[in-house]
Design a protein around this motif. Structure first.
Motif, PDB file in Angstrom:
ATOM      1  N   ALA A  12       0.856  -1.178   0.000  1.00 23.11           N
ATOM      2  CA  ALA A  12       0.000   0.000   0.000  1.00 23.11           C
ATOM      3  C   ALA A  12       0.896   1.234   0.000  1.00 23.11           C
ATOM      4  O   ALA A  12       1.992   1.208   0.568  1.00 23.11           O
ATOM      5  CB  ALA A  12      -0.921   0.006   1.215  1.00 23.11           C
ATOM      6  N   GLN A  13       0.417   2.277  -0.600  1.00 21.98           N
ATOM      7  CA  GLN A  13       1.144   3.547  -0.545  1.00 21.98           C
ATOM      8  C   GLN A  13       0.880   4.221   0.791  1.00 21.98           C
ATOM      9  O   GLN A  13      -0.144   3.954   1.432  1.00 21.98           O
ATOM     10  CB  GLN A  13       0.693   4.465  -1.684  1.00 21.98           C
ATOM     11  CG  GLN A  13       1.077   3.964  -3.061  1.00 21.98           C
ATOM     12  CD  GLN A  13       0.762   4.981  -4.141  1.00 21.98           C
ATOM     13  OE1 GLN A  13      -0.094   5.843  -3.973  1.00 21.98           O
ATOM     14  NE2 GLN A  13       1.461   4.888  -5.262  1.00 21.98           N
ATOM     15  N   PRO A  14       1.771   5.074   1.239  1.00 15.90           N
ATOM     16  CA  PRO A  14       1.466   5.865   2.439  1.00 15.90           C
ATOM     17  C   PRO A  14       0.138   6.588   2.272  1.00 15.90           C
ATOM     18  O   PRO A  14      -0.112   7.204   1.229  1.00 15.90           O
ATOM     19  CB  PRO A  14       2.638   6.845   2.518  1.00 15.90           C
ATOM     20  CG  PRO A  14       3.752   6.134   1.836  1.00 15.90           C
ATOM     21  CD  PRO A  14       3.116   5.363   0.705  1.00 15.90           C
ATOM     22  N   GLY A  15      -0.703   6.443   3.278  1.00 20.30           N
ATOM     23  CA  GLY A  15      -2.043   6.995   3.179  1.00 20.30           C
ATOM     24  C   GLY A  15      -3.048   6.054   2.554  1.00 20.30           C
ATOM     25  O   GLY A  15      -4.240   6.362   2.505  1.00 20.30           O
ATOM     26  N   GLY A  16      -2.584   4.920   2.095  1.00 20.81           N
ATOM     27  CA  GLY A  16      -3.450   3.961   1.441  1.00 20.81           C
ATOM     28  C   GLY A  16      -4.150   3.024   2.413  1.00 20.81           C
ATOM     29  O   GLY A  16      -4.047   3.177   3.638  1.00 20.81           O
ATOM     30  N   SER A  17      -4.834   2.043   1.858  1.00 18.23           N
ATOM     31  CA  SER A  17      -5.661   1.137   2.656  1.00 18.23           C
ATOM     32  C   SER A  17      -5.419  -0.315   2.273  1.00 18.23           C
ATOM     33  O   SER A  17      -5.064  -0.621   1.136  1.00 18.23           O
ATOM     34  CB  SER A  17      -7.146   1.459   2.447  1.00 18.23           C
ATOM     35  OG  SER A  17      -7.465   2.766   2.839  1.00 18.23           O
ATOM     36  N   LEU A  18      -5.635  -1.171   3.238  1.00 15.39           N
ATOM     37  CA  LEU A  18      -5.658  -2.607   3.029  1.00 15.39           C
ATOM     38  C   LEU A  18      -6.712  -3.201   3.948  1.00 15.39           C
ATOM     39  O   LEU A  18      -6.986  -2.651   5.033  1.00 15.39           O
ATOM     40  CB  LEU A  18      -4.311  -3.249   3.347  1.00 15.39           C
ATOM     41  CG  LEU A  18      -3.162  -3.029   2.362  1.00 15.39           C
ATOM     42  CD1 LEU A  18      -1.858  -3.579   2.950  1.00 15.39           C
ATOM     43  CD2 LEU A  18      -3.444  -3.674   1.019  1.00 15.39           C
ATOM     44  N   ARG A  19      -7.266  -4.329   3.553  1.00 18.66           N
ATOM     45  CA  ARG A  19      -8.204  -5.056   4.397  1.00 18.66           C
ATOM     46  C   ARG A  19      -7.656  -6.446   4.647  1.00 18.66           C
ATOM     47  O   ARG A  19      -7.507  -7.225   3.703  1.00 18.66           O
ATOM     48  CB  ARG A  19      -9.573  -5.154   3.749  1.00 18.66           C
ATOM     49  CG  ARG A  19     -10.640  -5.715   4.699  1.00 18.66           C
ATOM     50  CD  ARG A  19     -11.904  -6.083   3.957  1.00 18.66           C
ATOM     51  NE  ARG A  19     -13.033  -6.278   4.878  1.00 18.66           N
ATOM     52  CZ  ARG A  19     -14.102  -7.001   4.567  1.00 18.66           C
ATOM     53  NH1 ARG A  19     -14.185  -7.588   3.385  1.00 18.66           N
ATOM     54  NH2 ARG A  19     -15.099  -7.129   5.443  1.00 18.66           N
ATOM     55  N   LEU A  20      -7.364  -6.728   5.889  1.00 18.88           N
ATOM     56  CA  LEU A  20      -6.847  -8.027   6.269  1.00 18.88           C
ATOM     57  C   LEU A  20      -8.001  -8.954   6.657  1.00 18.88           C
ATOM     58  O   LEU A  20      -9.016  -8.506   7.205  1.00 18.88           O
ATOM     59  CB  LEU A  20      -5.882  -7.909   7.446  1.00 18.88           C
ATOM     60  CG  LEU A  20      -4.725  -6.932   7.286  1.00 18.88           C
ATOM     61  CD1 LEU A  20      -3.808  -7.015   8.515  1.00 18.88           C
ATOM     62  CD2 LEU A  20      -3.949  -7.176   6.018  1.00 18.88           C
ATOM     63  N   SER A  21      -7.809 -10.222   6.387  1.00 23.03           N
ATOM     64  CA  SER A  21      -8.780 -11.245   6.787  1.00 23.03           C
ATOM     65  C   SER A  21      -8.073 -12.326   7.579  1.00 23.03           C
ATOM     66  O   SER A  21      -6.887 -12.590   7.360  1.00 23.03           O
ATOM     67  CB  SER A  21      -9.439 -11.876   5.558  1.00 23.03           C
ATOM     68  OG  SER A  21     -10.158 -10.936   4.812  1.00 23.03           O
ATOM     69  N   CYS A  22      -8.813 -12.955   8.450  1.00 22.97           N
ATOM     70  CA  CYS A  22      -8.304 -14.096   9.219  1.00 22.97           C
ATOM     71  C   CYS A  22      -9.369 -15.175   9.164  1.00 22.97           C
ATOM     72  O   CYS A  22     -10.431 -15.041   9.783  1.00 22.97           O
ATOM     73  CB  CYS A  22      -8.015 -13.683  10.652  1.00 22.97           C
ATOM     74  SG  CYS A  22      -7.650 -15.062  11.771  1.00 22.97           S
ATOM     75  N   ALA A  23      -9.094 -16.210   8.410  1.00 22.07           N
ATOM     76  CA  ALA A  23     -10.026 -17.319   8.282  1.00 22.07           C
ATOM     77  C   ALA A  23      -9.753 -18.336   9.379  1.00 22.07           C
ATOM     78  O   ALA A  23      -8.626 -18.829   9.501  1.00 22.07           O
ATOM     79  CB  ALA A  23      -9.883 -17.967   6.914  1.00 22.07           C
ATOM     80  N   ALA A  24     -10.770 -18.619  10.163  1.00 25.58           N
ATOM     81  CA  ALA A  24     -10.620 -19.529  11.297  1.00 25.58           C
ATOM     82  C   ALA A  24     -11.274 -20.872  10.995  1.00 25.58           C
ATOM     83  O   ALA A  24     -12.353 -20.928  10.394  1.00 25.58           O
ATOM     84  CB  ALA A  24     -11.248 -18.916  12.542  1.00 25.58           C
ATOM     85  N   SER A  25     -10.630 -21.929  11.418  1.00 24.87           N
ATOM     86  CA  SER A  25     -11.203 -23.266  11.288  1.00 24.87           C
ATOM     87  C   SER A  25     -10.768 -24.113  12.464  1.00 24.87           C
ATOM     88  O   SER A  25      -9.806 -23.791  13.164  1.00 24.87           O
ATOM     89  CB  SER A  25     -10.784 -23.913   9.966  1.00 24.87           C
ATOM     90  OG  SER A  25      -9.385 -24.030   9.888  1.00 24.87           O
ATOM     91  N   GLY A  26     -11.522 -25.190  12.692  1.00 21.76           N
ATOM     92  CA  GLY A  26     -11.190 -26.073  13.797  1.00 21.76           C
ATOM     93  C   GLY A  26     -11.789 -25.652  15.129  1.00 21.76           C
ATOM     94  O   GLY A  26     -11.594 -26.326  16.138  1.00 21.76           O
ATOM     95  N   PHE A  27     -12.495 -24.545  15.131  1.00 23.35           N
ATOM     96  CA  PHE A  27     -13.182 -24.083  16.325  1.00 23.35           C
ATOM     97  C   PHE A  27     -14.284 -23.120  15.896  1.00 23.35           C
ATOM     98  O   PHE A  27     -14.307 -22.652  14.755  1.00 23.35           O
ATOM     99  CB  PHE A  27     -12.215 -23.404  17.308  1.00 23.35           C
ATOM    100  CG  PHE A  27     -11.653 -22.090  16.837  1.00 23.35           C
ATOM    101  CD1 PHE A  27     -10.617 -22.046  15.903  1.00 23.35           C
ATOM    102  CD2 PHE A  27     -12.146 -20.884  17.322  1.00 23.35           C
ATOM    103  CE1 PHE A  27     -10.088 -20.844  15.468  1.00 23.35           C
ATOM    104  CE2 PHE A  27     -11.619 -19.667  16.895  1.00 23.35           C
ATOM    105  CZ  PHE A  27     -10.598 -19.646  15.960  1.00 23.35           C
ATOM    106  N   THR A  28     -15.171 -22.815  16.815  1.00 20.40           N
ATOM    107  CA  THR A  28     -16.281 -21.913  16.518  1.00 20.40           C
ATOM    108  C   THR A  28     -15.864 -20.491  16.852  1.00 20.40           C
ATOM    109  O   THR A  28     -15.766 -20.106  18.023  1.00 20.40           O
ATOM    110  CB  THR A  28     -17.528 -22.308  17.330  1.00 20.40           C
ATOM    111  OG1 THR A  28     -17.870 -23.665  17.037  1.00 20.40           O
ATOM    112  CG2 THR A  28     -18.685 -21.405  16.972  1.00 20.40           C
TER     113      THR A  28
END
Length: 123
Positions: A12-28
């Motif tokens: 990302a450029q300075p001032g830019g954006s990103l969206r992180l994800s965390c996919a969970a499995s093996g538990f609720t």
């Protein structure tokens, strides 16, 4: 078997954006508080944001308040971190942590996490 898979990092450029994800499995996912933390090379984990299992409580480190937004989809078993106005000093590995709303210092290491996703902030 608990598995946490972070994704969404990149450049990302300075001032830019990103969206992180965390996919969970093996538990609720919906039964657990979750956090995001980051770790610069040679440094300990730095807690960034946390969210209760039912999203009724959310908190952020002072350094990211007003720029980052944590959320979760318990049906999809996924945790998110929307990061806006990214700064170069925030370029590092980001992890999701299972079972913690907030932590500080070495205590953050006690919680399960994935392999992390790398965020690079550069023009």
């Amino acid at each position: 078997q608990v598995q946490l898979v972070e994704s969404g990092g990149g450049l990302a450029q300075p001032g830019g954006s990103l969206r992180l994800s965390c996919a969970a499995s093996g538990f609720t996912l919906g039964m657990w508080s979750m956090s995001w933390a980051r770790q610069a090379p040679g440094q300990g984990l730095e807690w960034v944001s946390g969210i209760y299992s039912d999203s009724t409580k959310i908190d952020y480190a002072d350094s990211v308040k007003g720029r980052f937004t944590i959320s979760r989809d318990n049906v999809q078993n996924t945790l998110y971190l929307q990061m806006n106005n990214l700064q170069p000093e925030e370029a590092t590995l980001y992890y999701c942590l299972k079972g913690v709303f907030s932590c500080e210092g070495p205590v953050c290491d006690d919680f399960e996490r994935g392999q992390g996703t790398q965020v690079t902030v550069s023009s």
